[in-house]
Design a protein around this motif. Structure first.
Motif, PDB file in Angstrom:
ATOM      1  N   ILE A 169       0.846  -1.187   0.000  1.00  0.00           N
ATOM      2  CA  ILE A 169       0.000   0.000   0.000  1.00  0.00           C
ATOM      3  C   ILE A 169       0.886   1.244   0.000  1.00  0.00           C
ATOM      4  N   ASP A 170       0.791   2.033  -1.046  1.00  0.00           N
ATOM      5  CA  ASP A 170       1.520   3.297  -1.129  1.00  0.00           C
ATOM      6  C   ASP A 170       0.597   4.400  -0.605  1.00  0.00           C
ATOM      7  N   GLU A 171       0.891   4.887   0.595  1.00  0.00           N
ATOM      8  CA  GLU A 171       0.054   5.884   1.254  1.00  0.00           C
ATOM      9  C   GLU A 171       0.641   7.287   1.155  1.00  0.00           C
ATOM     10  N   ALA A 172       1.198   7.623   0.003  1.00  0.00           N
ATOM     11  CA  ALA A 172       1.841   8.929  -0.166  1.00  0.00           C
ATOM     12  C   ALA A 172       0.888  10.086   0.096  1.00  0.00           C
ATOM     13  N   PHE A 173      -0.412   9.893  -0.174  1.00  0.00           N
ATOM     14  CA  PHE A 173      -1.392  10.962  -0.004  1.00  0.00           C
ATOM     15  C   PHE A 173      -2.290  10.725   1.214  1.00  0.00           C
ATOM     16  N   MET A 174      -1.883   9.888   2.153  1.00  0.00           N
ATOM     17  CA  MET A 174      -2.751   9.490   3.258  1.00  0.00           C
ATOM     18  C   MET A 174      -2.668  10.417   4.473  1.00  0.00           C
ATOM     19  N   ASP A 175      -1.630  11.245   4.593  1.00  0.00           N
ATOM     20  CA  ASP A 175      -1.426  11.997   5.830  1.00  0.00           C
ATOM     21  C   ASP A 175      -2.591  12.914   6.181  1.00  0.00           C
ATOM     22  N   ALA A 176      -3.308  13.401   5.177  1.00  0.00           N
ATOM     23  CA  ALA A 176      -4.431  14.299   5.454  1.00  0.00           C
ATOM     24  C   ALA A 176      -5.622  13.553   6.040  1.00  0.00           C
ATOM     25  N   THR A 177      -5.668  12.241   5.866  1.00  0.00           N
ATOM     26  CA  THR A 177      -6.768  11.415   6.381  1.00  0.00           C
ATOM     27  C   THR A 177      -6.197  10.164   7.053  1.00  0.00           C
ATOM     28  N   PRO A 178      -5.428  10.319   8.140  1.00  0.00           N
ATOM     29  CA  PRO A 178      -4.712   9.187   8.729  1.00  0.00           C
ATOM     30  C   PRO A 178      -5.627   8.111   9.281  1.00  0.00           C
ATOM     31  N   GLN A 179      -6.893   8.422   9.505  1.00  0.00           N
ATOM     32  CA  GLN A 179      -7.822   7.424  10.027  1.00  0.00           C
ATOM     33  C   GLN A 179      -8.068   6.280   9.050  1.00  0.00           C
ATOM     34  N   HIS A 180      -7.715   6.467   7.787  1.00  0.00           N
ATOM     35  CA  HIS A 180      -7.913   5.429   6.778  1.00  0.00           C
ATOM     36  C   HIS A 180      -6.642   4.623   6.490  1.00  0.00           C
ATOM     37  N   SER A 181      -5.578   4.891   7.238  1.00  0.00           N
ATOM     38  CA  SER A 181      -4.297   4.224   7.003  1.00  0.00           C
ATOM     39  C   SER A 181      -4.319   2.786   7.507  1.00  0.00           C
ATOM     40  N   LEU A 182      -3.459   1.951   6.919  1.00  0.00           N
ATOM     41  CA  LEU A 182      -3.256   0.578   7.376  1.00  0.00           C
ATOM     42  C   LEU A 182      -2.059   0.450   8.312  1.00  0.00           C
ATOM     43  N   LEU A 183      -1.476   1.559   8.734  1.00  0.00           N
ATOM     44  CA  LEU A 183      -0.274   1.485   9.562  1.00  0.00           C
ATOM     45  C   LEU A 183      -0.506   0.766  10.880  1.00  0.00           C
ATOM     46  N   SER A 184      -1.724   0.780  11.390  1.00  0.00           N
ATOM     47  CA  SER A 184      -1.991   0.083  12.654  1.00  0.00           C
ATOM     48  C   SER A 184      -1.853  -1.430  12.513  1.00  0.00           C
ATOM     49  N   ASP A 185      -1.847  -1.936  11.283  1.00  0.00           N
ATOM     50  CA  ASP A 185      -1.743  -3.370  11.044  1.00  0.00           C
ATOM     51  C   ASP A 185      -0.341  -3.811  10.630  1.00  0.00           C
ATOM     52  N   VAL A 186       0.597  -2.866  10.579  1.00  0.00           N
ATOM     53  CA  VAL A 186       1.957  -3.224  10.172  1.00  0.00           C
ATOM     54  C   VAL A 186       2.520  -4.261  11.126  1.00  0.00           C
ATOM     55  N   GLY A 187       3.190  -5.243  10.554  1.00  0.00           N
ATOM     56  CA  GLY A 187       3.704  -6.379  11.308  1.00  0.00           C
ATOM     57  C   GLY A 187       2.972  -7.652  10.966  1.00  0.00           C
ATOM     58  N   LEU A 188       1.745  -7.523  10.444  1.00  0.00           N
ATOM     59  CA  LEU A 188       1.026  -8.700   9.982  1.00  0.00           C
ATOM     60  C   LEU A 188       1.677  -9.231   8.708  1.00  0.00           C
ATOM     61  N   PRO A 189       1.616 -10.542   8.483  1.00  0.00           N
ATOM     62  CA  PRO A 189       2.300 -11.137   7.321  1.00  0.00           C
ATOM     63  C   PRO A 189       1.838 -10.516   6.006  1.00  0.00           C
ATOM     64  N   GLY A 190       2.817 -10.207   5.169  1.00  0.00           N
ATOM     65  CA  GLY A 190       2.535  -9.784   3.807  1.00  0.00           C
ATOM     66  C   GLY A 190       2.195  -8.331   3.620  1.00  0.00           C
ATOM     67  N   LEU A 191       2.104  -7.540   4.682  1.00  0.00           N
ATOM     68  CA  LEU A 191       1.705  -6.144   4.556  1.00  0.00           C
ATOM     69  C   LEU A 191       2.927  -5.233   4.503  1.00  0.00           C
ATOM     70  N   ILE A 192       3.014  -4.432   3.432  1.00  0.00           N
ATOM     71  CA  ILE A 192       4.066  -3.442   3.250  1.00  0.00           C
ATOM     72  C   ILE A 192       3.391  -2.100   2.988  1.00  0.00           C
ATOM     73  N   VAL A 193       3.748  -1.081   3.771  1.00  0.00           N
ATOM     74  CA  VAL A 193       3.164   0.253   3.609  1.00  0.00           C
ATOM     75  C   VAL A 193       4.285   1.247   3.331  1.00  0.00           C
ATOM     76  N   LEU A 194       4.089   2.092   2.329  1.00  0.00           N
ATOM     77  CA  LEU A 194       5.038   3.139   1.984  1.00  0.00           C
ATOM     78  C   LEU A 194       4.450   4.492   2.364  1.00  0.00           C
ATOM     79  N   ARG A 195       5.275   5.331   2.992  1.00  0.00           N
ATOM     80  CA  ARG A 195       4.859   6.697   3.313  1.00  0.00           C
ATOM     81  C   ARG A 195       5.945   7.675   2.879  1.00  0.00           C
ATOM     82  N   SER A 196       5.557   8.919   2.670  1.00  0.00           N
ATOM     83  CA  SER A 196       6.485   9.951   2.222  1.00  0.00           C
ATOM     84  C   SER A 196       6.102  11.278   2.862  1.00  0.00           C
ATOM     85  N   VAL A 197       7.084  12.146   3.096  1.00  0.00           N
ATOM     86  CA  VAL A 197       6.795  13.482   3.615  1.00  0.00           C
ATOM     87  C   VAL A 197       6.663  14.502   2.493  1.00  0.00           C
ATOM     88  N   GLY A 198       6.729  14.066   1.258  1.00  0.00           N
ATOM     89  CA  GLY A 198       6.709  15.002   0.138  1.00  0.00           C
ATOM     90  C   GLY A 198       5.379  15.683  -0.080  1.00  0.00           C
TER      91      GLY A 198
END
Length: 328
Positions: free
Chosen positions: A162-191
C-alpha cells in the motif's frame, strides 16, 4: 525516466512564458508546506547518524516502530520488485507510473484491474499493489476489504503493498496500525502533505526481515543530515499537522466546487488534488498552459490532475482562466 509533475522549465520553454510567471498545479504537493527553520551546522558537517531522533519521531507520528527511513519512496519502489522471483502482480489501471514500470523491468507479470474487479482477481495474484488513496484517481478501499485481501495473499506467501503517499491528510484510513502482519508493506512519504518533496525522505513499514533486506540493499547514509533534522521536526509538530488537515480539506472542497462551476466535474480526488477525465482534457491542458497554469496530464484516459493553488492570487488566476475556457 518516466514523466512526473513539476516540469516548469520545460513548460516555460514550450509556451514561451517565464518560469516566475507560472502557476504550478501539476505536482499534487501541499503548497502550504511545513515552514522549515534554519538548519544546525552540525547537520551539514557530520555524517548522518541513526540515533538523532528521526526514527523515534517517525514511530510516534505513524504509530509503528517497524520502519525503515529511505530517500523518498523511490528506493523502495525500485527495490521491492528485486526481492521476489518473477510473479503475478496486480495494480489499478491508472496509478503512480513508477510502480508498474519497475515491476515489469524485473520480469514480473503485470495485470491491471478496475477497483470493482480486484475481489475476483486477488486469488490469482502474488502481489497486489495499491496507491491509497490512488494517484491520480483518488480511489479508496475499506480497511476490512484491504485486510481480507492481505490475508488471502499472505496465505500463499503473497504481499499487499500500500503506497500511502497521499494518506497523511486522512490518517484514520491508514493501514499502519496493522503493520507487522504477514505480507503487509506500507510506503509513506513526507513530500505530499508536508510539502517537503525536496528533502527526499520516506518510510517503509513491514515485518523486520523485509526491512533488513531493504536496509542492506540501500546501504548506509541514505538520507542526508539536514533532511533528517528537518523531517524529525516536522513529524513532531502536531499542532501544524492538525491545522493543515483542516485547511487541506477546505481547500480541496473549494477546488472541487470551482471546477464544478465551470462544468468540469471531477471524476475523483483527495485532499491534495482533483482529477478530471474526458476527451476535452488535452485541449484544456493546452489552454491552461497558454495562460501559464500547469496541471498534470495523463495520456491514459485521457485525464488531468489539478493540485491546490498556493494563495488567493492563485485561486483567482485559476478562476479567471477557467471562466475563459470554452469546452469543445
Amino acid at each position: 525516466m518516466l514523466e512526473h509533475g513539476g516540469g516548469i522549465l520545460r513548460a516555460a520553454e514550450q509556451y514561451g512564458i517565464a518560469v516566475e510567471n507560472w502557476l504550478d498545479l501539476s505536482t499534487g504537493l501541499n503548497p502550504q508546506g511545513w515552514p522549515v527553520p534554519p538548519i544546525s551546522p552540525r547537520s551539514w558537517q557530520r555524517l548522518p547518524e541513526q540515533d538523532d531522533g528521526l526514527e523515534q519521531a517517525a514511530a510516534d507520528y505513524y504509530g509503528s516502530p517497524l520502519l525503515l527511513p529511505v530517500a523518498g519512496s523511490q528506493p523502495a519502489i525500485q527495490l521491492l520488485p528485486t526481492l521476489r522471483p518473477p510473479c503475478r502482480v496486480g495494480m489499478l489501471p491508472l496509478c503512480y507510473a513508477e510502480h508498474p514500470w519497475h515491476w515489469e523491468q524485473h520480469g514480473h507479470q503485470l495485470s491491471r484491474h478496475a477497483p470493482e474487479d480486484i475481489e475476483a482477481a486477488v486469488d490469482t495474484l502474488d502481489v497486489l499493489l495499491l496507491c491509497h488513496p490512488n494517484n491520480p484517481t483518488g480511489t479508496t478501499f475499506s480497511h476490512a476489504q484491504l485486510q481480507d485481501w492481505r490475508t488471502r495473499l499472505a496465505s500463499r506467501g503473497g504481499w499487499l503493498i500500500i503506497d500511502e503517499a497521499f494518506m497523511d491528510a486522512t490518517p484514520q484510513h491508514s493501514l499502519l496500525s496493522d503493520v507487522g502482519l504477514p505480507g503487509l508493506i506500507v510506503l509513506r512519504s513526507v513530500g505530499k502533505f508536508f510539502g517537503l518533496a525536496g528533502a527526499r525522505v520516506g518510510f517503509v513499514f513491514a515485518w523486520p526481515a523485509l526491512l533488513q533486506q531493504l536496509a542492506e540493499a540501500i546501504g548506509p547514509w541514505s538520507i542526508n543530515g539536514p533532511a533528517r533534522e528537518v523531517v524529525k521536526l516536522a513529524l513532531q509538530d502536531s499542532s501544524w499537522q492538525q491545522a493543515m488537515r483542516e485547511q487541506l480539506a477546505a481547500d480541496s472542497q473549494r477546488l472541487q466546487q470551482l471546477l464544478n462551476r465551470h462544468w468540469l466535474a471531477p471524476a475523483g480526488g483527495s485532499c491534495l488534488f482533483q482529477w478530471l477525465q474526458g476527451a476535452h482534457c488535452p485541449a484544456l491542458f493546452d489552454f491552461l498552459a497558454s495562460q501559464g497554469i500547469l496541471v498534470r496530464q495523463f495520456a491514459d484516459g485521457p485525464s488531468l490532475r489539478f493540485g491546490l493553488p498556493p494563495d488567493e492570487a492563485g485561486w483567482q488566476r485559476l478562476e479567471t482562466a477557467l471562466s475563459q475556457w470554452e469546452k469543445p
